[in-house]
Design an enzyme around this catalytic site. Sequence first.
Site, PDB file in Angstrom:
ATOM      1  N   ASP A  42      29.076  70.803  31.840  1.00 55.49           N
ATOM      2  CA  ASP A  42      28.028  69.925  32.385  1.00 55.49           C
ATOM      3  C   ASP A  42      28.355  69.351  33.764  1.00 55.49           C
ATOM      4  O   ASP A  42      27.668  68.443  34.235  1.00 55.49           O
ATOM      5  CB  ASP A  42      27.733  68.743  31.431  1.00 55.49           C
ATOM      6  CG  ASP A  42      27.120  69.206  30.125  1.00 55.49           C
ATOM      7  OD1 ASP A  42      26.629  70.348  30.088  1.00 55.49           O
ATOM      8  OD2 ASP A  42      27.137  68.443  29.152  1.00 55.49           O
ATOM      9  N   HIS A 249      51.167  74.161  51.722  1.00 55.08           N
ATOM     10  CA  HIS A 249      49.861  73.798  51.162  1.00 55.08           C
ATOM     11  C   HIS A 249      49.987  72.787  50.028  1.00 55.08           C
ATOM     12  O   HIS A 249      49.212  72.813  49.072  1.00 55.08           O
ATOM     13  CB  HIS A 249      49.111  75.047  50.684  1.00 55.08           C
ATOM     14  CG  HIS A 249      48.622  75.895  51.811  1.00 55.08           C
ATOM     15  ND1 HIS A 249      48.234  77.200  51.655  1.00 55.08           N
ATOM     16  CD2 HIS A 249      48.466  75.614  53.121  1.00 55.08           C
ATOM     17  CE1 HIS A 249      47.869  77.691  52.826  1.00 55.08           C
ATOM     18  NE2 HIS A 249      48.000  76.748  53.737  1.00 55.08           N
ATOM     19  N   ASP A 266      48.376  65.877  56.287  1.00 49.07           N
ATOM     20  CA  ASP A 266      47.473  66.816  56.956  1.00 49.07           C
ATOM     21  C   ASP A 266      46.110  66.584  56.325  1.00 49.07           C
ATOM     22  O   ASP A 266      45.873  66.974  55.181  1.00 49.07           O
ATOM     23  CB  ASP A 266      47.958  68.250  56.726  1.00 49.07           C
ATOM     24  CG  ASP A 266      47.113  69.289  57.455  1.00 49.07           C
ATOM     25  OD1 ASP A 266      45.994  68.952  57.905  1.00 49.07           O
ATOM     26  OD2 ASP A 266      47.565  70.442  57.551  1.00 49.07           O
ATOM     27  N   ASP A 277      40.810  68.090  61.694  1.00 46.82           N
ATOM     28  CA  ASP A 277      42.026  68.616  61.076  1.00 46.82           C
ATOM     29  C   ASP A 277      43.231  68.031  61.807  1.00 46.82           C
ATOM     30  O   ASP A 277      43.581  68.493  62.883  1.00 46.82           O
ATOM     31  CB  ASP A 277      41.986  70.152  61.195  1.00 46.82           C
ATOM     32  CG  ASP A 277      43.140  70.831  60.505  1.00 46.82           C
ATOM     33  OD1 ASP A 277      43.917  70.150  59.818  1.00 46.82           O
ATOM     34  OD2 ASP A 277      43.262  72.067  60.655  1.00 46.82           O
ATOM     35  N   HIS A 360      54.226  79.684  60.422  1.00 48.87           N
ATOM     36  CA  HIS A 360      52.769  79.810  60.612  1.00 48.87           C
ATOM     37  C   HIS A 360      52.444  79.843  62.093  1.00 48.87           C
ATOM     38  O   HIS A 360      53.307  79.588  62.934  1.00 48.87           O
ATOM     39  CB  HIS A 360      52.008  78.699  59.876  1.00 48.87           C
ATOM     40  CG  HIS A 360      52.354  77.297  60.293  1.00 48.87           C
ATOM     41  ND1 HIS A 360      51.882  76.728  61.459  1.00 48.87           N
ATOM     42  CD2 HIS A 360      53.110  76.339  59.689  1.00 48.87           C
ATOM     43  CE1 HIS A 360      52.332  75.481  61.540  1.00 48.87           C
ATOM     44  NE2 HIS A 360      53.087  75.218  60.484  1.00 48.87           N
ATOM     45  N   HIS A 364      44.317  77.494  64.993  1.00 48.97           N
ATOM     46  CA  HIS A 364      43.202  78.296  64.482  1.00 48.97           C
ATOM     47  C   HIS A 364      41.923  77.710  65.046  1.00 48.97           C
ATOM     48  O   HIS A 364      41.894  76.553  65.493  1.00 48.97           O
ATOM     49  CB  HIS A 364      43.180  78.282  62.942  1.00 48.97           C
ATOM     50  CG  HIS A 364      43.243  76.905  62.342  1.00 48.97           C
ATOM     51  ND1 HIS A 364      42.142  76.089  62.242  1.00 48.97           N
ATOM     52  CD2 HIS A 364      44.287  76.182  61.845  1.00 48.97           C
ATOM     53  CE1 HIS A 364      42.502  74.934  61.693  1.00 48.97           C
ATOM     54  NE2 HIS A 364      43.800  74.950  61.452  1.00 48.97           N
ATOM     55  N   HIS A 371      39.076  76.380  59.034  1.00 43.79           N
ATOM     56  CA  HIS A 371      39.546  77.617  59.659  1.00 43.79           C
ATOM     57  C   HIS A 371      38.267  78.338  60.060  1.00 43.79           C
ATOM     58  O   HIS A 371      37.708  79.122  59.301  1.00 43.79           O
ATOM     59  CB  HIS A 371      40.362  78.468  58.682  1.00 43.79           C
ATOM     60  CG  HIS A 371      41.698  77.856  58.351  1.00 43.79           C
ATOM     61  ND1 HIS A 371      42.581  78.409  57.471  1.00 43.79           N
ATOM     62  CD2 HIS A 371      42.312  76.728  58.817  1.00 43.79           C
ATOM     63  CE1 HIS A 371      43.670  77.652  57.384  1.00 43.79           C
ATOM     64  NE2 HIS A 371      43.518  76.626  58.196  1.00 43.79           N
ATOM     65  N   GLU A 404      49.126  73.007  66.313  1.00 49.45           N
ATOM     66  CA  GLU A 404      49.831  72.425  65.163  1.00 49.45           C
ATOM     67  C   GLU A 404      51.185  73.054  64.873  1.00 49.45           C
ATOM     68  O   GLU A 404      51.376  73.672  63.831  1.00 49.45           O
ATOM     69  CB  GLU A 404      48.945  72.505  63.914  1.00 49.45           C
ATOM     70  CG  GLU A 404      48.341  73.863  63.616  1.00 49.45           C
ATOM     71  CD  GLU A 404      47.604  73.872  62.274  1.00 49.45           C
ATOM     72  OE1 GLU A 404      48.196  73.440  61.276  1.00 49.45           O
ATOM     73  OE2 GLU A 404      46.445  74.297  62.243  1.00 49.45           O
ATOM     74  N   TYR A 408      60.088  73.372  59.166  1.00 54.11           N
ATOM     75  CA  TYR A 408      60.241  73.107  57.733  1.00 54.11           C
ATOM     76  C   TYR A 408      61.639  73.584  57.337  1.00 54.11           C
ATOM     77  O   TYR A 408      61.901  74.790  57.335  1.00 54.11           O
ATOM     78  CB  TYR A 408      59.148  73.847  56.945  1.00 54.11           C
ATOM     79  CG  TYR A 408      57.788  73.619  57.572  1.00 54.11           C
ATOM     80  CD1 TYR A 408      57.041  72.490  57.282  1.00 54.11           C
ATOM     81  CD2 TYR A 408      57.280  74.515  58.530  1.00 54.11           C
ATOM     82  CE1 TYR A 408      55.819  72.265  57.896  1.00 54.11           C
ATOM     83  CE2 TYR A 408      56.065  74.291  59.156  1.00 54.11           C
ATOM     84  CZ  TYR A 408      55.342  73.162  58.832  1.00 54.11           C
ATOM     85  OH  TYR A 408      54.137  72.935  59.457  1.00 54.11           O
ATOM     86  N   ARG A 425      55.160  68.506  60.838  1.00 49.78           N
ATOM     87  CA  ARG A 425      54.074  69.199  61.558  1.00 49.78           C
ATOM     88  C   ARG A 425      53.322  68.132  62.342  1.00 49.78           C
ATOM     89  O   ARG A 425      53.167  66.994  61.877  1.00 49.78           O
ATOM     90  CB  ARG A 425      53.139  69.930  60.591  1.00 49.78           C
ATOM     91  CG  ARG A 425      51.992  70.637  61.298  1.00 49.78           C
ATOM     92  CD  ARG A 425      51.274  71.695  60.419  1.00 49.78           C
ATOM     93  NE  ARG A 425      50.626  71.171  59.235  1.00 49.78           N
ATOM     94  CZ  ARG A 425      51.108  71.258  58.009  1.00 49.78           C
ATOM     95  NH1 ARG A 425      52.269  71.846  57.795  1.00 49.78           N
ATOM     96  NH2 ARG A 425      50.450  70.756  56.985  1.00 49.78           N
ATOM     97  N   GLU A 427      49.662  67.959  64.390  1.00 53.62           N
ATOM     98  CA  GLU A 427      48.448  68.764  64.589  1.00 53.62           C
ATOM     99  C   GLU A 427      47.366  67.935  65.257  1.00 53.62           C
ATOM    100  O   GLU A 427      46.996  66.858  64.771  1.00 53.62           O
ATOM    101  CB  GLU A 427      47.931  69.266  63.236  1.00 53.62           C
ATOM    102  CG  GLU A 427      46.614  70.020  63.345  1.00 53.62           C
ATOM    103  CD  GLU A 427      46.190  70.670  62.039  1.00 53.62           C
ATOM    104  OE1 GLU A 427      46.524  70.130  60.962  1.00 53.62           O
ATOM    105  OE2 GLU A 427      45.528  71.720  62.088  1.00 53.62           O
TER     106      GLU A 427
HETATM  107  N1  GLY Z   1      44.676  71.816  57.164  1.00 57.03           N
HETATM  108  C1  GLY Z   1      44.664  73.190  57.285  1.00 57.03           C
HETATM  109  C2  GLY Z   1      45.346  73.634  58.473  1.00 57.03           C
HETATM  110  O1  GLY Z   1      45.967  72.829  59.141  1.00 57.03           O
HETATM  111  O2  GLY Z   1      45.271  74.747  58.857  1.00 57.03           O
HETATM  112 MN    MN Z   2      44.941  73.245  60.974  1.00 51.14          MN
HETATM  113 MN    MN Z   3      45.694  70.731  59.084  1.00 52.51          MN
END
Ligand code: GLY
Ligand code: MN
Ligand code: MN
Length: 457
Positions: A42, A249, A266, A277, A360, A364, A371, A404, A408, A425, A427
Amino acid sequence: MNYTPPLPLTVYAERRARLAAQLGAGGIAIVPTAPEHARNRDNVYDYRHDSYFFYLTGFTEPNATLVLQANGQATLFCQPKDLEREIWDGYRLGPEAAPAALGVQAAHASTDLDSLLPPLLDNQHCVWWPFATHDGLAARVENWLANVRQRVRSGVQCPTRQGDLCHLLDEMRLVKDAHELATMQRAATISAQAHVRAMRTSARMLRAGQDLREYHLDAELMHTFRQHGAQSEAYPSIVAGGANACVLHYRAGSTPIRAGDLVLIDAGCELDGYASDITRTFPANGVFTGPQRDVYQLVLESQKAAIAATRAGARFSDPHEACVAVLAQGLLDLGLLQADQHGSAQDVIANRAYFQFYMHRTGHWLGMDVHDCGSYTEPGAAPAADGTQPPSRILQPGMCMTIEPGLYIRPAEGVPEHFHHIGIRIEDDAVVTESGCQLTTRDVPVEVGEIEALMRD
Ligand code: GLY
Ligand code: MN
Ligand code: MN
């Protein structure tokens, strides 16, 4: 009651006209919005419209499809008025009111889509729809085309080609107009305020000797988003205390946060369909330790290099390369990588030794989707015969992207112990301009001294 899209109707009409002009003679586009998804009995997940559909309509109800013809005729299929359903689920615009509310030329009930859409495909040459985005859409298009084919003996011609609508819309969405930039700036400002609030809460709770958990800071973020009218998070907030920051993540959990820990947040809100972001990493009690500060400064310097490399005419990959050059040298200087083993910074880059700590990319596209869509390589550039990648995208004014970098540091042989479990990080969101880029997210501090001052007050 009525529905009002967030931007003037002329904005959506102009987008549809630009798209229609690219469909070619005899082209027709089908753009469904997103389906609702069951969460549990539901309950459905919070509804989020499809970004392509929203870009062309400004409409946020589920169960809707836009059909656009090359002559610019826009037909909307939407939920019919239904008093009982509206009592339970809320207001529906309905097809009668849709043309005036949304500026489309015609509207019908979505329940009539399967009967009314095939005649619109009669005698068209090419059906455009977003490939590989909606479960089951390919089969539905097949069924609509099969319906047309059944009538060819009566003299109807069936479309002979299909085109990927994403290909056209991704290019349109990649460069943001003034309306989009204004919305994104508002979203960025709200998110920056949320980060400031989380930093202050962290310092205050630890000073008061309270039991600080990741979820406390997650709640502060959501509080600020909603307090300022943002509809939701743009993505699940990452609130990572201590070693959790090394999980890229990670979601906000219930881990206790203690003085001496770093906190990586983040998080960004979605406002009127546009994402922000931001990542900040700060000492939970407001004072960096020596090793934390060293790594933080390195990441910050690498971000500054990436920001300096972001301008119209540069390539999308340039900020990443500028960032990696700084990180590679810094990893050697800090003793995280040993020169006798890894050689010079150039060797670290060539051999990707930095990957152990930075796995990474530096950014982006950002827009309606966090993204966001858009090709990262030059459009039309075919992959080279030798398998090398096509050239990276040349940046243009109005493109929006994140910058960003991070490091790590998991325990491993040769990694000095005082750096273990540090995850950082930083960003920010950038709009490409002719001469550089404009950062939209700097209402939250980023320099060590500024963060410590904010958390002291
Ligand atoms: N929060 C997702 C990224 O930084 O790509
Ligand atoms: Mn990002
Ligand atoms: Mn992010």
